[in-house]
Design an enzyme around this catalytic site. Structure first.
Site, PDB file in Angstrom:
ATOM      1  N   GLY A  74     -33.943 -47.251  67.325  1.00 21.74           N
ATOM      2  CA  GLY A  74     -33.127 -46.717  68.600  1.00 21.74           C
ATOM      3  C   GLY A  74     -32.288 -45.571  67.812  1.00 21.74           C
ATOM      4  O   GLY A  74     -32.408 -45.129  66.585  1.00 21.74           O
ATOM      5  N   ASN A  75     -31.563 -44.857  68.460  1.00 19.92           N
ATOM      6  CA  ASN A  75     -30.611 -43.882  68.028  1.00 19.92           C
ATOM      7  C   ASN A  75     -29.181 -43.880  68.663  1.00 19.92           C
ATOM      8  O   ASN A  75     -28.928 -44.733  69.557  1.00 19.92           O
ATOM      9  CB  ASN A  75     -31.255 -42.399  68.202  1.00 19.92           C
ATOM     10  CG  ASN A  75     -31.642 -41.972  69.580  1.00 19.92           C
ATOM     11  OD1 ASN A  75     -30.669 -41.904  70.352  1.00 19.92           O
ATOM     12  ND2 ASN A  75     -32.728 -42.100  69.921  1.00 19.92           N
ATOM     13  N   ASN A  76     -28.353 -42.923  68.204  1.00 20.13           N
ATOM     14  CA  ASN A  76     -26.829 -43.205  68.690  1.00 20.13           C
ATOM     15  C   ASN A  76     -26.636 -42.501  70.040  1.00 20.13           C
ATOM     16  O   ASN A  76     -25.402 -42.153  70.140  1.00 20.13           O
ATOM     17  CB  ASN A  76     -26.005 -42.721  67.730  1.00 20.13           C
ATOM     18  CG  ASN A  76     -25.832 -43.560  66.756  1.00 20.13           C
ATOM     19  OD1 ASN A  76     -25.869 -44.917  66.867  1.00 20.13           O
ATOM     20  ND2 ASN A  76     -25.564 -42.935  65.257  1.00 20.13           N
ATOM     21  N   ALA A  91     -32.621 -38.648  73.987  1.00 15.48           N
ATOM     22  CA  ALA A  91     -32.946 -38.636  72.620  1.00 15.48           C
ATOM     23  C   ALA A  91     -34.191 -39.333  72.370  1.00 15.48           C
ATOM     24  O   ALA A  91     -33.897 -40.638  72.239  1.00 15.48           O
ATOM     25  CB  ALA A  91     -31.907 -38.951  71.899  1.00 15.48           C
TER      26      ALA A  91
END
Ligand code: CTP
Length: 399
Positions: free
Chosen positions: A208-210, A276
């Site tokens: 995943g990402n932030n 994102a």
């Protein structure tokens, strides 16, 4: 119509200030976000405590906060407000507004206000009739401010005539018709992607990402406030919205986001792609939780669909796409390349080099780049304010 609107109420020194309490109540009930600014004289007529309790926001009183050496940012307040309603507007405040005087917070905010200003005079009939008051009112109208005409009736002086402040219900009606006439995207449909995507490795792990989704939610809300019907396709976030014109489709992976975006895009007049999206996903998702071994673990990654590029390929005349770019070097040139490559009409360049910008923050620092207009570099602002700028740029493309 007032749901989510930011209304700044200015209260001045007039006996009709008691009606401000009812006005704040009605505005809040209609779903507006309300802040109140008072002149020093207004505090003789109604307490800040009453209005802060009803508006659920601290009342703004002074240009410089006592003992703190800090100032109240009237410029930000003027930018924040969709409409500034000065009710009651005393003869004194009208005169100062008409002549550009700036000796209190309300007047400084008036001079900084970007949204429409409404003023509802309240005074005795002879004061209202006086040539100087009438000239001030005319001047204020000629500046583009809207008069909410006083009514006839019994006045505080005991006299009867023209000068009573318009009733709060009438002020609400005026605001509602103003907002319904001024929605820039009434009847339009918009698609927004927001948040991160999670690409499953096994039943309990993912890549995943932030991304928090805050920017995308702020954009969806601003589009809805401008009258658009919004499909918000959103990866895993904790965010919610009360905006009735936003339909949320929750997704987890890039593949799911891709499917939902392709479903909604053909009917959309515009798409803002702020998600994102993970560029890669594991080639295979393990059915069971992967056990640790001494040999370590290699995961093969394969490319995810590029949602933006796919929408760019099927974009028709009259549809507009706004994309985002996050660059760390050759920022402008890379963003411009991306604008062309993905067939965007506008690209929002995020600069991670500025403190306070990017993932998780409530503020952001961006530049707006299109092929037809000069680059617009915005200063560090709240994501809400940036959403307003992005939607404004989008409506300019539409014009
Ligand atoms: N985007 C998308 N689908 C993807 C990847 C990106 O829709 N699979 C969209 C994003 O929502 C954003 C824009 O495309 O609007 C970003 O483009 P991208 O090329 O991914 O930019 P970067 O993430 O900056 O990637 P790169 O590493 O290529 O610079």
């Amino acid at each position: 119509m007032l749901s989510g609107k930011r209304i700044l109420l200015g209260v001045t020194g007039s006996i009709a200030a008691y009606k401000s309490a009812a006005l704040v109540r009605l505005l809040v009930k209609a779903g507006a976000e309300v802040k109140v600014v008072m002149t020093p004289a207004a505090r003789e007529f109604i307490t800040p405590l009453t209005l802060s309790t009803l508006s659920k926001n601290p009342v703004l009183l002074d240009l410089v906060k006592e003992d703190s050496g800090q100032w109240t940012n009237h410029v930000e307040l003027g930018l924040w407000a969709d409409a500034f309603v000065i009710a009651p507007a005393s003869a004194n405040t009208l005169a100062k507004m008409a002549n550009g005087l700036c000796d209190n917070l309300l007047l400084a905010t008036y001079l900084s206000a970007r949204g429409r200003v409404f003023f509802a005079p309240a005074m005795d009939l002879d004061m209202l009739k006086h040539e100087s008051t009438q000239a001030n009112i005319k001047k204020l109208i000629s500046f583009g401010n809207e008069l909410i005409d006083p009514a006839d009736g019994e006045l505080a002086s005991g006299l009867s005539g023209h000068g009573r402040m318009a009733e709060p219900e009438e002020i609400i009606t005026r605001l509602e018709s103003f907002f319904s006439e001024h929605q820039l995207l009434k009847g339009k449909k918009a698609l927004v992607t927001a948040g991160p995507t999670h690409e499953a490795i096994d039943p309990v792990r993912f890549i995943g990402n932030n991304s928090s989704g805050k920017m995308g939610f702020a954009i969806a809300e601003e589009l809805a406030r401008q009258g658009a019907e919004v499909n918000l396709v959103c990866g895993p976030t904790h965010l919610h919205t009360a905006e009735p014109n936003i339909k949320i489709t929750n997704v987890i992976s890039a593949d799911e986001m891709h499917r939902a975006a392709l479903l909604y895009f053909p009917q959309a007049d515009m798409a803002v792609l702020s998600a994102a999206v993970a560029d890669f996903k594991p080639a295979q998702k393990a059915d069971q939780k992967i056990k640790k071994t001494d040999a370590g673990l290699t995961i093969e990654l394969i490319k995810n669909p590029d949602i933006a590029a796919d929408l760019g390929k099927i974009k028709k005349k009259g549809q507009y796409i706004v994309g985002f770019a996050l660059e760390t070097e050759n920022e402008l040139a890379n963003a411009q390349k991306k604008l062309q490559a993905k067939n965007f009409d506008l690209i929002v360049l995020n600069s991670l080099n500025d403190p306070g910008a990017g993932f998780g923050h409530d503020t952001n620092q961006v530049s707006l780049i299109s092929s037809t207009r000069p680059v617009k570099k915005l200063s560090l602002r709240s994501k809400k304010e940036i959403a307003i700028e992005i939607v404004k740029a989008l409506t300019e493309l539409h014009a």
